[in-house]
Write a protein that holds these residues in place. Structure first.
Motif, PDB file in Angstrom:
ATOM      1  N   THR A 193      20.882  -8.580 -65.249  1.00  0.00           N
ATOM      2  CA  THR A 193      20.260  -9.003 -66.680  1.00  0.00           C
ATOM      3  C   THR A 193      19.721 -10.402 -66.186  1.00  0.00           C
ATOM      4  OG1 THR A 193      21.517  -7.915 -68.264  1.00  0.00           O
ATOM      5  CG2 THR A 193      20.267  -9.999 -68.919  1.00  0.00           C
ATOM      6  N   ALA A 194      20.503 -11.293 -65.502  1.00  0.00           N
ATOM      7  CA  ALA A 194      20.024 -12.567 -64.983  1.00  0.00           C
ATOM      8  C   ALA A 194      18.677 -12.639 -63.963  1.00  0.00           C
ATOM      9  CB  ALA A 194      21.540 -13.447 -64.116  1.00  0.00           C
ATOM     10  N   ARG A 195      18.818 -11.690 -63.258  1.00  0.00           N
ATOM     11  CA  ARG A 195      17.825 -11.629 -62.179  1.00  0.00           C
ATOM     12  C   ARG A 195      16.533 -11.411 -62.998  1.00  0.00           C
ATOM     13  NH1 ARG A 195      21.787  -9.153 -58.913  1.00  0.00           N
ATOM     14  NH2 ARG A 195      20.826  -7.082 -59.475  1.00  0.00           N
ATOM     15  N   ALA A 196      16.721 -10.334 -63.871  1.00  0.00           N
ATOM     16  CA  ALA A 196      15.707 -10.000 -64.445  1.00  0.00           C
ATOM     17  C   ALA A 196      14.847 -10.825 -65.460  1.00  0.00           C
ATOM     18  CB  ALA A 196      15.809  -8.496 -65.416  1.00  0.00           C
ATOM     19  N   LEU A 197      15.568 -11.663 -66.155  1.00  0.00           N
ATOM     20  CA  LEU A 197      15.261 -12.472 -67.120  1.00  0.00           C
ATOM     21  C   LEU A 197      14.865 -13.696 -66.680  1.00  0.00           C
ATOM     22  CD1 LEU A 197      17.232 -11.286 -70.291  1.00  0.00           C
ATOM     23  CD2 LEU A 197      15.046 -10.537 -69.578  1.00  0.00           C
ATOM     24  N   GLY A 198      15.727 -14.234 -65.756  1.00  0.00           N
ATOM     25  CA  GLY A 198      15.589 -15.632 -65.203  1.00  0.00           C
ATOM     26  C   GLY A 198      15.605 -16.801 -66.155  1.00  0.00           C
ATOM     27  N   ALA A 199      15.168 -18.182 -65.568  1.00  0.00           N
ATOM     28  CA  ALA A 199      15.124 -19.213 -66.412  1.00  0.00           C
ATOM     29  C   ALA A 199      13.904 -19.311 -67.608  1.00  0.00           C
ATOM     30  CB  ALA A 199      15.168 -20.482 -65.542  1.00  0.00           C
ATOM     31  N   ARG A 200      13.718 -20.233 -68.194  1.00  0.00           N
ATOM     32  CA  ARG A 200      12.518 -20.478 -68.988  1.00  0.00           C
ATOM     33  C   ARG A 200      12.494 -21.654 -69.337  1.00  0.00           C
ATOM     34  NH1 ARG A 200      14.712 -17.895 -74.834  1.00  0.00           N
ATOM     35  NH2 ARG A 200      16.504 -19.027 -74.982  1.00  0.00           N
ATOM     36  N   SER A 201      11.328 -22.145 -69.998  1.00  0.00           N
ATOM     37  CA  SER A 201      10.841 -23.480 -70.183  1.00  0.00           C
ATOM     38  C   SER A 201      11.077 -23.661 -71.734  1.00  0.00           C
ATOM     39  CB  SER A 201       9.367 -23.846 -69.553  1.00  0.00           C
ATOM     40  OG  SER A 201       9.322 -23.854 -68.052  1.00  0.00           O
ATOM     41  N   VAL A 202      10.750 -22.581 -72.209  1.00  0.00           N
ATOM     42  CA  VAL A 202      10.750 -22.916 -73.791  1.00  0.00           C
ATOM     43  C   VAL A 202      12.328 -23.248 -74.191  1.00  0.00           C
ATOM     44  CG1 VAL A 202      10.320 -21.929 -75.937  1.00  0.00           C
ATOM     45  CG2 VAL A 202       8.536 -21.758 -74.307  1.00  0.00           C
ATOM     46  N   SER A 203      12.639 -23.743 -75.321  1.00  0.00           N
ATOM     47  CA  SER A 203      14.035 -23.924 -75.489  1.00  0.00           C
ATOM     48  C   SER A 203      14.288 -23.025 -76.323  1.00  0.00           C
ATOM     49  CB  SER A 203      14.213 -25.427 -76.083  1.00  0.00           C
ATOM     50  OG  SER A 203      15.502 -25.714 -76.659  1.00  0.00           O
ATOM     51  N   GLY A 204      15.247 -22.056 -75.985  1.00  0.00           N
ATOM     52  CA  GLY A 204      15.670 -20.919 -76.891  1.00  0.00           C
ATOM     53  C   GLY A 204      16.560 -21.491 -78.090  1.00  0.00           C
ATOM     54  N   HIS A 205      17.370 -22.497 -77.707  1.00  0.00           N
ATOM     55  CA  HIS A 205      18.315 -23.165 -78.589  1.00  0.00           C
ATOM     56  C   HIS A 205      17.726 -24.094 -79.525  1.00  0.00           C
ATOM     57  CE1 HIS A 205      21.543 -21.663 -76.207  1.00  0.00           C
ATOM     58  NE2 HIS A 205      22.479 -21.627 -77.130  1.00  0.00           N
ATOM     59  N   GLY A 206      16.759 -24.690 -79.314  1.00  0.00           N
ATOM     60  CA  GLY A 206      15.805 -25.478 -79.987  1.00  0.00           C
ATOM     61  C   GLY A 206      14.938 -24.641 -81.114  1.00  0.00           C
ATOM     62  N   THR A 207      14.458 -23.296 -80.525  1.00  0.00           N
ATOM     63  CA  THR A 207      13.648 -22.547 -81.512  1.00  0.00           C
ATOM     64  C   THR A 207      14.482 -22.221 -82.437  1.00  0.00           C
ATOM     65  OG1 THR A 207      12.230 -22.049 -79.508  1.00  0.00           O
ATOM     66  CG2 THR A 207      12.384 -20.366 -81.380  1.00  0.00           C
ATOM     67  N   ALA A 208      15.816 -21.465 -82.046  1.00  0.00           N
ATOM     68  CA  ALA A 208      16.729 -21.006 -82.888  1.00  0.00           C
ATOM     69  C   ALA A 208      17.263 -21.833 -84.093  1.00  0.00           C
ATOM     70  CB  ALA A 208      17.884 -20.446 -82.134  1.00  0.00           C
ATOM     71  N   ASN A 209      17.735 -23.091 -83.563  1.00  0.00           N
ATOM     72  CA  ASN A 209      18.246 -24.240 -84.379  1.00  0.00           C
ATOM     73  C   ASN A 209      17.191 -24.692 -85.700  1.00  0.00           C
ATOM     74  OD1 ASN A 209      20.526 -24.255 -83.214  1.00  0.00           O
ATOM     75  ND2 ASN A 209      19.885 -25.876 -81.862  1.00  0.00           N
ATOM     76  N   TRP A 210      15.856 -24.810 -84.992  1.00  0.00           N
ATOM     77  CA  TRP A 210      14.770 -24.875 -85.972  1.00  0.00           C
ATOM     78  C   TRP A 210      14.633 -24.032 -87.168  1.00  0.00           C
ATOM     79  CZ3 TRP A 210      10.507 -23.559 -88.450  1.00  0.00           C
ATOM     80  CH2 TRP A 210       9.738 -24.960 -89.059  1.00  0.00           C
ATOM     81  N   ALA A 211      14.552 -22.825 -86.546  1.00  0.00           N
ATOM     82  CA  ALA A 211      14.272 -21.609 -87.473  1.00  0.00           C
ATOM     83  C   ALA A 211      15.445 -21.529 -88.468  1.00  0.00           C
ATOM     84  CB  ALA A 211      14.032 -20.437 -86.708  1.00  0.00           C
ATOM     85  N   TYR A 212      16.738 -21.567 -87.938  1.00  0.00           N
ATOM     86  CA  TYR A 212      17.887 -21.303 -89.004  1.00  0.00           C
ATOM     87  C   TYR A 212      17.909 -22.470 -89.969  1.00  0.00           C
ATOM     88  CZ  TYR A 212      22.345 -20.276 -90.311  1.00  0.00           C
ATOM     89  OH  TYR A 212      23.804 -20.112 -91.293  1.00  0.00           O
ATOM     90  N   ASN A 213      17.356 -23.421 -89.691  1.00  0.00           N
ATOM     91  CA  ASN A 213      17.481 -24.714 -90.585  1.00  0.00           C
ATOM     92  C   ASN A 213      16.145 -25.041 -91.172  1.00  0.00           C
ATOM     93  OD1 ASN A 213      20.146 -25.752 -89.677  1.00  0.00           O
ATOM     94  ND2 ASN A 213      19.325 -26.340 -88.079  1.00  0.00           N
ATOM     95  N   HIS A 214      15.155 -24.227 -91.123  1.00  0.00           N
ATOM     96  CA  HIS A 214      13.907 -24.446 -91.772  1.00  0.00           C
ATOM     97  C   HIS A 214      13.413 -23.306 -92.444  1.00  0.00           C
ATOM     98  CE1 HIS A 214      13.942 -28.114 -89.167  1.00  0.00           C
ATOM     99  NE2 HIS A 214      12.987 -28.369 -89.989  1.00  0.00           N
ATOM    100  N   THR A 215      14.262 -22.208 -92.839  1.00  0.00           N
ATOM    101  CA  THR A 215      13.717 -21.087 -93.628  1.00  0.00           C
ATOM    102  C   THR A 215      13.377 -21.412 -95.098  1.00  0.00           C
ATOM    103  OG1 THR A 215      16.021 -20.485 -94.354  1.00  0.00           O
ATOM    104  CG2 THR A 215      15.042 -19.535 -92.359  1.00  0.00           C
ATOM    105  N   GLY A 216      13.711 -22.540 -95.644  1.00  0.00           N
ATOM    106  CA  GLY A 216      13.453 -23.111 -96.745  1.00  0.00           C
ATOM    107  C   GLY A 216      12.112 -24.027 -96.991  1.00  0.00           C
ATOM    108  N   ILE A 217      11.465 -24.011 -95.854  1.00  0.00           N
ATOM    109  CA  ILE A 217      10.212 -24.707 -96.173  1.00  0.00           C
ATOM    110  C   ILE A 217       9.043 -23.785 -96.467  1.00  0.00           C
ATOM    111  CG2 ILE A 217      10.582 -26.057 -93.638  1.00  0.00           C
ATOM    112  CD1 ILE A 217       8.299 -24.288 -92.515  1.00  0.00           C
TER     113      ILE A 217
END
Length: 445
Positions: free
Chosen positions: A275-299
Protein backbone atom coordinates in the motif's frame (compact mmCIF):
# COMPACT_ATOMS: atom_id res chain seq x y z
CA UNK A 1 -39.36 35.50 -0.43
CA UNK A 2 -41.75 34.88 2.45
CA UNK A 3 -44.20 32.06 3.14
CA UNK A 4 -46.94 32.80 5.67
CA UNK A 5 -48.06 30.12 8.13
CA UNK A 6 -50.36 29.72 11.08
CA UNK A 7 -49.04 32.31 13.58
CA UNK A 8 -45.71 32.52 11.79
CA UNK A 9 -43.82 32.99 8.56
CA UNK A 10 -40.69 31.74 6.81
CA UNK A 11 -38.27 33.86 4.80
CA UNK A 12 -35.63 32.65 2.33
CA UNK A 13 -33.10 34.62 0.30
CA UNK A 14 -30.11 34.12 -1.96
CA UNK A 15 -26.72 34.25 -0.19
CA UNK A 16 -24.62 37.10 -1.65
CA UNK A 17 -21.10 36.05 -0.63
CA UNK A 18 -18.77 33.07 -0.43
CA UNK A 19 -18.54 31.94 3.22
CA UNK A 20 -14.79 31.38 2.86
CA UNK A 21 -13.87 34.79 1.42
CA UNK A 22 -14.17 37.03 4.48
CA UNK A 23 -15.12 34.71 7.30
CA UNK A 24 -18.45 33.04 7.91
CA UNK A 25 -21.45 34.99 6.72
CA UNK A 26 -24.10 35.99 9.23
CA UNK A 27 -27.53 37.39 8.55
CA UNK A 28 -29.35 39.78 10.87
CA UNK A 29 -33.04 39.07 10.27
CA UNK A 30 -36.04 40.95 11.65
CA UNK A 31 -39.79 40.47 11.44
CA UNK A 32 -41.47 43.88 11.21
CA UNK A 33 -44.94 45.29 11.06
CA UNK A 34 -45.65 47.43 8.02
CA UNK A 35 -45.06 50.57 10.10
CA UNK A 36 -41.48 49.43 10.75
CA UNK A 37 -41.99 48.22 14.33
CA UNK A 38 -39.73 45.21 14.98
CA UNK A 39 -41.54 42.31 16.67
CA UNK A 40 -38.87 39.60 16.48
CA UNK A 41 -35.27 39.23 15.39
CA UNK A 42 -32.60 36.56 15.04
CA UNK A 43 -29.13 36.01 13.63
CA UNK A 44 -28.43 33.04 11.41
CA UNK A 45 -25.68 31.66 9.18
CA UNK A 46 -28.08 30.10 6.66
CA UNK A 47 -30.27 32.02 4.17
CA UNK A 48 -33.50 31.04 5.87
CA UNK A 49 -35.38 32.19 8.96
CA UNK A 50 -38.63 31.11 10.62
CA UNK A 51 -40.59 33.36 12.97
CA UNK A 52 -43.35 32.00 15.20
CA UNK A 53 -45.84 33.40 17.73
CA UNK A 54 -47.02 36.06 15.28
CA UNK A 55 -50.56 37.42 15.00
CA UNK A 56 -52.59 36.00 12.09
CA UNK A 57 -54.49 39.27 11.96
CA UNK A 58 -51.42 41.40 11.22
CA UNK A 59 -49.28 41.53 8.04
CA UNK A 60 -45.50 41.31 8.52
CA UNK A 61 -42.44 41.81 6.37
CA UNK A 62 -38.89 40.52 6.85
CA UNK A 63 -35.69 42.56 6.68
CA UNK A 64 -32.28 40.96 6.10
CA UNK A 65 -28.82 42.46 6.53
CA UNK A 66 -25.65 40.53 5.63
CA UNK A 67 -22.75 40.67 8.11
CA UNK A 68 -19.18 39.45 7.83
CA UNK A 69 -15.66 40.35 8.98
CA UNK A 70 -15.52 43.25 6.48
CA UNK A 71 -18.72 44.94 7.65
CA UNK A 72 -22.49 45.04 7.27
CA UNK A 73 -24.37 45.11 3.99
CA UNK A 74 -27.52 47.06 3.12
CA UNK A 75 -30.96 46.04 4.39
CA UNK A 76 -33.30 44.18 2.05
CA UNK A 77 -37.02 43.91 2.86
CA UNK A 78 -39.65 41.49 1.65
CA UNK A 79 -43.21 42.21 0.66
CA UNK A 80 -45.76 41.98 3.51
CA UNK A 81 -47.25 38.56 4.25
CA UNK A 82 -50.08 37.61 6.59
CA UNK A 83 -50.66 34.27 8.29
CA UNK A 84 -53.84 32.21 8.45
CA UNK A 85 -55.08 29.48 10.78
CA UNK A 86 -55.03 25.87 9.59
CA UNK A 87 -57.98 23.52 10.25
CA UNK A 88 -57.76 21.89 13.67
CA UNK A 89 -54.74 23.90 14.84
CA UNK A 90 -51.04 23.21 14.29
CA UNK A 91 -50.40 20.55 16.95
CA UNK A 92 -51.91 17.49 15.16
CA UNK A 93 -49.77 18.10 12.06
CA UNK A 94 -46.59 18.81 13.96
CA UNK A 95 -47.10 15.78 16.23
CA UNK A 96 -47.93 13.61 13.24
CA UNK A 97 -44.62 14.43 11.55
CA UNK A 98 -42.64 13.86 14.75
CA UNK A 99 -44.25 10.46 15.28
CA UNK A 100 -43.77 9.50 11.63
CA UNK A 101 -40.03 10.20 11.83
CA UNK A 102 -39.72 8.26 15.10
CA UNK A 103 -41.66 5.33 13.62
CA UNK A 104 -39.37 5.19 10.61
CA UNK A 105 -36.33 5.07 12.89
CA UNK A 106 -37.93 2.24 14.89
CA UNK A 107 -38.05 0.13 11.72
CA UNK A 108 -34.40 0.84 10.97
CA UNK A 109 -33.25 -0.02 14.49
CA UNK A 110 -35.47 -3.10 14.78
CA UNK A 111 -37.67 -1.63 17.50
CA UNK A 112 -40.57 -2.39 15.17
CA UNK A 113 -40.39 -5.15 12.58
CA UNK A 114 -42.89 -3.58 10.17
CA UNK A 115 -44.53 -0.30 9.25
CA UNK A 116 -47.85 -1.55 10.59
CA UNK A 117 -46.31 -2.25 14.01
CA UNK A 118 -44.57 1.12 14.12
CA UNK A 119 -47.72 3.01 13.14
CA UNK A 120 -49.85 1.07 15.64
CA UNK A 121 -47.61 2.28 18.47
CA UNK A 122 -48.14 5.97 17.60
CA UNK A 123 -51.20 8.06 18.56
CA UNK A 124 -51.23 9.60 15.06
CA UNK A 125 -50.32 6.34 13.33
CA UNK A 126 -53.33 6.30 10.96
CA UNK A 127 -52.22 9.69 9.64
CA UNK A 128 -48.93 8.39 8.24
CA UNK A 129 -49.45 4.61 8.05
CA UNK A 130 -49.82 4.49 4.25
CA UNK A 131 -46.78 6.69 3.57
CA UNK A 132 -44.63 4.67 5.98
CA UNK A 133 -45.93 1.42 4.48
CA UNK A 134 -44.70 2.47 1.05
CA UNK A 135 -41.21 2.87 2.51
CA UNK A 136 -41.23 -0.41 4.46
CA UNK A 137 -39.50 -2.66 1.87
CA UNK A 138 -36.49 -0.36 1.59
CA UNK A 139 -36.26 0.27 5.34
CA UNK A 140 -36.41 -3.43 6.19
CA UNK A 141 -33.90 -4.32 3.48
CA UNK A 142 -31.58 -1.58 4.77
CA UNK A 143 -31.76 -3.03 8.29
CA UNK A 144 -31.26 -6.62 7.13
CA UNK A 145 -28.38 -5.78 4.80
CA UNK A 146 -26.46 -4.16 7.63
CA UNK A 147 -27.25 -7.09 9.94
CA UNK A 148 -25.87 -9.52 7.34
CA UNK A 149 -22.74 -7.36 7.28
CA UNK A 150 -22.38 -7.52 11.08
CA UNK A 151 -23.76 -4.05 11.76
CA UNK A 152 -26.90 -2.49 13.18
CA UNK A 153 -28.42 0.89 13.94
CA UNK A 154 -29.02 1.98 17.54
CA UNK A 155 -29.68 5.08 19.61
CA UNK A 156 -31.87 6.81 17.04
CA UNK A 157 -33.23 10.27 17.81
CA UNK A 158 -34.97 12.96 15.80
CA UNK A 159 -35.57 16.64 16.49
CA UNK A 160 -37.71 19.20 14.64
CA UNK A 161 -36.85 22.90 14.82
CA UNK A 162 -38.01 26.04 13.00
CA UNK A 163 -41.39 24.43 12.38
CA UNK A 164 -43.94 26.28 10.26
CA UNK A 165 -47.44 24.89 9.65
CA UNK A 166 -49.34 26.56 6.82
CA UNK A 167 -52.16 26.13 4.36
CA UNK A 168 -51.18 24.36 1.16
CA UNK A 169 -51.65 25.25 -2.48
CA UNK A 170 -55.28 24.14 -2.30
CA UNK A 171 -57.93 24.37 0.38
CA UNK A 172 -57.66 20.65 1.16
CA UNK A 173 -53.91 20.74 1.95
CA UNK A 174 -51.78 21.57 4.99
CA UNK A 175 -47.98 21.79 4.79
CA UNK A 176 -45.44 21.37 7.59
CA UNK A 177 -41.96 22.80 6.98
CA UNK A 178 -39.16 22.13 9.44
CA UNK A 179 -35.46 21.60 9.98
CA UNK A 180 -35.19 17.90 10.81
CA UNK A 181 -32.10 16.62 12.62
CA UNK A 182 -31.75 12.84 12.80
CA UNK A 183 -28.95 10.92 14.46
CA UNK A 184 -28.16 7.31 15.26
CA UNK A 185 -25.15 5.08 15.84
CA UNK A 186 -24.00 2.34 13.49
CA UNK A 187 -22.63 -0.54 15.56
CA UNK A 188 -20.15 -3.04 14.14
CA UNK A 189 -16.55 -2.28 13.24
CA UNK A 190 -16.62 0.63 15.68
CA UNK A 191 -19.52 2.78 16.79
CA UNK A 192 -19.81 5.37 14.04
CA UNK A 193 -22.37 8.19 14.45
CA UNK A 194 -24.55 9.16 11.51
CA UNK A 195 -26.17 12.56 11.75
CA UNK A 196 -27.69 15.09 9.44
CA UNK A 197 -29.99 18.07 9.34
CA UNK A 198 -32.25 18.68 6.37
CA UNK A 199 -34.93 21.18 5.42
CA UNK A 200 -38.06 19.10 4.90
CA UNK A 201 -41.64 19.61 3.79
CA UNK A 202 -44.57 17.29 4.67
CA UNK A 203 -47.94 17.60 2.93
CA UNK A 204 -51.25 16.51 4.44
CA UNK A 205 -54.41 15.89 2.42
CA UNK A 206 -57.68 16.84 4.16
CA UNK A 207 -60.97 15.03 3.72
CA UNK A 208 -63.54 16.50 6.07
CA UNK A 209 -62.03 16.21 9.55
CA UNK A 210 -59.50 13.55 8.48
CA UNK A 211 -55.89 14.39 7.62
CA UNK A 212 -53.50 11.98 5.91
CA UNK A 213 -49.81 12.62 5.29
CA UNK A 214 -49.29 11.91 1.61
CA UNK A 215 -45.82 13.22 0.76
CA UNK A 216 -42.37 14.08 2.12
CA UNK A 217 -39.94 16.26 0.18
CA UNK A 218 -36.79 18.32 0.57
CA UNK A 219 -37.52 22.00 1.06
CA UNK A 220 -34.43 24.00 0.13
CA UNK A 221 -36.59 26.96 -0.66
CA UNK A 222 -40.25 27.67 -0.31
CA UNK A 223 -41.36 26.37 -3.67
CA UNK A 224 -38.90 23.67 -4.63
CA UNK A 225 -39.50 19.91 -4.70
CA UNK A 226 -36.67 17.65 -5.81
CA UNK A 227 -37.38 14.73 -8.09
CA UNK A 228 -37.29 11.23 -6.62
CA UNK A 229 -34.01 10.21 -8.28
CA UNK A 230 -30.94 8.89 -6.54
CA UNK A 231 -29.09 12.07 -7.47
CA UNK A 232 -31.74 14.29 -5.93
CA UNK A 233 -31.99 12.23 -2.76
CA UNK A 234 -28.26 12.57 -2.22
CA UNK A 235 -28.19 16.30 -2.99
CA UNK A 236 -25.88 15.80 -5.94
CA UNK A 237 -24.39 18.64 -7.94
CA UNK A 238 -24.21 17.53 -11.57
CA UNK A 239 -23.98 19.06 -15.01
CA UNK A 240 -26.42 18.30 -17.77
CA UNK A 241 -25.51 16.25 -20.81
CA UNK A 242 -25.78 19.39 -22.93
CA UNK A 243 -23.25 21.24 -20.78
CA UNK A 244 -20.72 18.46 -20.35
CA UNK A 245 -17.94 18.03 -22.88
CA UNK A 246 -16.98 14.55 -21.67
CA UNK A 247 -18.40 11.15 -22.73
CA UNK A 248 -21.10 9.56 -20.61
CA UNK A 249 -19.29 6.26 -20.02
CA UNK A 250 -17.03 5.51 -17.05
CA UNK A 251 -14.53 3.35 -18.92
CA UNK A 252 -11.62 4.98 -17.10
CA UNK A 253 -12.80 4.09 -13.60
CA UNK A 254 -10.50 1.11 -13.09
CA UNK A 255 -9.56 0.94 -9.45
CA UNK A 256 -13.07 1.45 -8.09
CA UNK A 257 -13.92 -0.33 -4.84
CA UNK A 258 -15.04 -3.91 -5.40
CA UNK A 259 -18.49 -4.48 -3.92
CA UNK A 260 -19.39 -8.00 -2.87
CA UNK A 261 -22.66 -9.82 -3.50
CA UNK A 262 -24.01 -8.28 -0.28
CA UNK A 263 -23.52 -4.79 -1.73
CA UNK A 264 -20.73 -3.82 0.69
CA UNK A 265 -16.98 -3.42 0.06
CA UNK A 266 -14.56 -6.30 0.46
CA UNK A 267 -12.74 -5.30 3.65
CA UNK A 268 -9.78 -7.65 3.17
CA UNK A 269 -6.70 -5.50 3.81
CA UNK A 270 -3.79 -5.22 1.43
CA UNK A 271 -0.24 -5.67 2.70
CA UNK A 272 0.90 -2.42 4.35
CA UNK A 273 4.21 -2.30 2.46
CA UNK A 274 2.47 -2.71 -0.88
CA UNK A 275 0.00 0.00 0.00
CA UNK A 276 2.73 2.46 0.91
CA UNK A 277 4.54 1.94 -2.40
CA UNK A 278 1.35 2.23 -4.42
CA UNK A 279 -0.02 5.35 -2.81
CA UNK A 280 3.08 7.21 -1.74
CA UNK A 281 3.21 10.71 -0.33
CA UNK A 282 1.01 13.63 -1.30
CA UNK A 283 1.07 17.40 -1.14
CA UNK A 284 -2.61 18.01 -0.40
CA UNK A 285 -3.22 17.88 3.36
CA UNK A 286 -5.54 14.95 3.97
CA UNK A 287 -5.99 15.75 7.64
CA UNK A 288 -6.62 19.39 6.78
CA UNK A 289 -9.26 18.41 4.22
CA UNK A 290 -10.93 16.03 6.68
CA UNK A 291 -10.88 18.47 9.59
CA UNK A 292 -12.37 21.27 7.50
CA UNK A 293 -15.08 18.99 6.10
CA UNK A 294 -16.03 17.56 9.50
CA UNK A 295 -16.26 20.98 11.15
CA UNK A 296 -18.00 22.86 8.33
CA UNK A 297 -20.93 20.67 7.27
CA UNK A 298 -23.17 23.37 8.72
CA UNK A 299 -22.10 26.10 6.30
CA UNK A 300 -24.79 27.34 3.93
CA UNK A 301 -25.53 25.46 0.74
CA UNK A 302 -24.93 27.50 -2.40
CA UNK A 303 -26.79 25.03 -4.61
CA UNK A 304 -29.79 22.82 -3.97
CA UNK A 305 -27.37 20.00 -4.85
CA UNK A 306 -24.20 21.10 -3.09
CA UNK A 307 -22.07 17.98 -2.49
CA UNK A 308 -19.16 18.68 -4.82
CA UNK A 309 -19.07 22.39 -4.05
CA UNK A 310 -18.63 21.36 -0.40
CA UNK A 311 -15.86 18.84 -1.22
CA UNK A 312 -14.00 21.43 -3.30
CA UNK A 313 -14.14 23.92 -0.44
CA UNK A 314 -12.71 21.28 1.90
CA UNK A 315 -9.86 20.59 -0.53
CA UNK A 316 -9.17 24.31 -0.98
CA UNK A 317 -9.64 25.72 2.53
CA UNK A 318 -8.55 22.65 4.49
CA UNK A 319 -6.27 20.72 2.16
CA UNK A 320 -4.51 23.67 0.54
CA UNK A 321 -5.23 22.53 -3.02
CA UNK A 322 -4.58 25.38 -5.44
CA UNK A 323 -6.74 26.80 -8.22
CA UNK A 324 -6.05 25.78 -11.79
CA UNK A 325 -7.27 28.34 -14.28
CA UNK A 326 -8.88 27.52 -17.60
CA UNK A 327 -12.21 27.36 -19.35
CA UNK A 328 -15.20 26.93 -17.06
CA UNK A 329 -16.29 23.70 -18.76
CA UNK A 330 -12.86 22.11 -19.19
CA UNK A 331 -11.73 19.24 -16.97
CA UNK A 332 -8.25 20.73 -16.54
CA UNK A 333 -9.54 23.78 -14.66
CA UNK A 334 -10.58 23.99 -10.98
CA UNK A 335 -11.57 27.36 -9.52
CA UNK A 336 -14.27 29.58 -8.08
CA UNK A 337 -14.79 33.33 -8.42
CA UNK A 338 -17.24 35.92 -7.11
CA UNK A 339 -18.24 39.21 -8.72
CA UNK A 340 -20.09 42.38 -7.66
CA UNK A 341 -18.95 42.09 -4.05
CA UNK A 342 -19.70 38.40 -4.08
CA UNK A 343 -23.31 38.64 -5.25
CA UNK A 344 -22.58 36.59 -8.41
CA UNK A 345 -20.75 33.28 -8.16
CA UNK A 346 -18.85 31.66 -11.02
CA UNK A 347 -17.26 28.23 -10.63
CA UNK A 348 -15.63 25.72 -12.92
CA UNK A 349 -17.64 22.59 -13.61
CA UNK A 350 -14.94 20.60 -11.84
CA UNK A 351 -15.53 22.65 -8.67
CA UNK A 352 -19.24 21.90 -8.44
CA UNK A 353 -19.88 18.75 -10.52
CA UNK A 354 -19.01 15.32 -9.09
CA UNK A 355 -18.09 13.55 -12.34
CA UNK A 356 -16.23 16.63 -13.56
CA UNK A 357 -14.11 16.63 -10.38
CA UNK A 358 -13.48 12.91 -10.79
CA UNK A 359 -12.23 13.47 -14.36
CA UNK A 360 -10.09 16.39 -13.14
CA UNK A 361 -8.26 14.00 -10.82
CA UNK A 362 -8.13 11.23 -13.43
CA UNK A 363 -6.44 13.21 -16.16
CA UNK A 364 -5.26 16.60 -14.97
CA UNK A 365 -3.96 16.49 -11.40
CA UNK A 366 -1.77 13.76 -9.85
CA UNK A 367 -3.85 11.45 -7.68
CA UNK A 368 -4.02 7.84 -6.52
CA UNK A 369 -6.97 5.46 -6.54
CA UNK A 370 -7.53 3.48 -3.36
CA UNK A 371 -8.73 -0.02 -4.20
CA UNK A 372 -9.53 -1.15 -0.64
CA UNK A 373 -11.53 0.78 1.94
CA UNK A 374 -9.10 -0.57 4.53
CA UNK A 375 -6.36 1.51 2.88
CA UNK A 376 -8.35 4.75 2.73
CA UNK A 377 -7.04 7.72 4.71
CA UNK A 378 -8.55 10.87 6.15
CA UNK A 379 -9.14 13.46 3.45
CA UNK A 380 -9.65 10.97 0.62
CA UNK A 381 -12.55 11.79 -1.70
CA UNK A 382 -15.30 9.20 -2.26
CA UNK A 383 -17.34 9.27 -5.49
CA UNK A 384 -20.60 7.37 -6.00
CA UNK A 385 -22.31 6.11 -9.16
CA UNK A 386 -25.86 4.76 -9.12
CA UNK A 387 -26.90 1.93 -11.45
CA UNK A 388 -29.30 4.05 -13.50
CA UNK A 389 -27.09 7.13 -13.64
CA UNK A 390 -24.65 7.67 -16.48
CA UNK A 391 -21.98 9.33 -14.35
CA UNK A 392 -20.60 9.48 -10.85
CA UNK A 393 -22.93 12.01 -9.29
CA UNK A 394 -22.06 12.35 -5.61
CA UNK A 395 -18.90 13.12 -3.65
CA UNK A 396 -17.96 13.08 0.03
CA UNK A 397 -14.85 13.36 2.23
CA UNK A 398 -13.47 10.57 4.43
CA UNK A 399 -13.31 12.00 7.95
CA UNK A 400 -12.92 8.87 10.10
CA UNK A 401 -11.89 5.22 9.82
CA UNK A 402 -12.55 2.47 12.36
CA UNK A 403 -11.45 -1.08 11.50
CA UNK A 404 -11.70 -0.27 7.82
CA UNK A 405 -15.20 1.23 8.04
CA UNK A 406 -15.25 4.77 6.70
CA UNK A 407 -17.00 7.79 8.20
CA UNK A 408 -17.97 10.49 5.70
CA UNK A 409 -18.75 14.20 5.89
CA UNK A 410 -20.73 15.79 3.09
CA UNK A 411 -23.53 18.04 2.02
CA UNK A 412 -26.18 15.40 1.58
CA UNK A 413 -29.20 13.84 3.22
CA UNK A 414 -26.96 13.11 6.23
CA UNK A 415 -24.06 15.49 6.68
CA UNK A 416 -22.21 12.99 8.88
CA UNK A 417 -22.65 9.38 7.79
CA UNK A 418 -20.72 6.23 6.90
CA UNK A 419 -19.97 4.49 3.62
CA UNK A 420 -21.89 1.41 4.75
CA UNK A 421 -24.88 3.54 5.75
CA UNK A 422 -25.04 5.11 2.28
CA UNK A 423 -24.68 1.75 0.51
CA UNK A 424 -27.33 0.10 2.68
CA UNK A 425 -29.82 2.91 2.15
CA UNK A 426 -29.92 2.32 -1.62
CA UNK A 427 -29.18 -1.40 -1.65
CA UNK A 428 -32.82 -2.47 -1.56
CA UNK A 429 -34.01 -0.02 -4.20
CA UNK A 430 -34.34 -0.39 -7.96
CA UNK A 431 -31.40 1.97 -8.34
CA UNK A 432 -28.60 0.77 -6.03
CA UNK A 433 -25.12 2.24 -5.90
CA UNK A 434 -23.13 0.43 -8.56
CA UNK A 435 -19.63 1.82 -8.13
CA UNK A 436 -17.63 3.53 -5.39
CA UNK A 437 -14.37 5.26 -6.26
CA UNK A 438 -11.92 6.58 -3.65
CA UNK A 439 -9.37 9.12 -4.90
CA UNK A 440 -6.46 10.62 -3.00
CA UNK A 441 -5.24 13.97 -4.39
CA UNK A 442 -1.44 14.00 -4.50
CA UNK A 443 -0.63 17.44 -5.83
CA UNK A 444 -1.72 20.76 -4.38
CA UNK A 445 -0.63 22.66 -7.50
Amino acid sequence: MTVPGDSGLMATWNPPLDPGAAGELRYAVQAEKTDGAVVAEQETTTPRAVFTKLDNGVPYRVSVRVKNAVGDGPVTRSAPAQGAAVPGGTSPYRDGVQEYLAARDKILTGGSLSAADAAADAPHGPVFAALLGAQEPNLVDNRQALADNGQNYAGASVEMTDVLVSKGATADQVVVRATVTESMTLHGGGDEPTKGSALKRYTFALTGDTAVMDSEADDFDAGQTLSATAAAQSQVETTSAADSEAPDDTSDDLGSIELGENGFPDETPSAPASTARALGARSVSGHGTANWAYNHTGIGWEYSQDCTNFVSKALYHGGGMKFRWGGRKTDGAWWQQYYLFGSIKNKSYTWSGADNLRRHFSGHRPSARVSKTYNAQLGDIVFFKWKKERRYNHAAVVTSKVQGHLGLSQHGSKNHTTLDDVLARYRGTSNPIQRVLIIRPRSAK
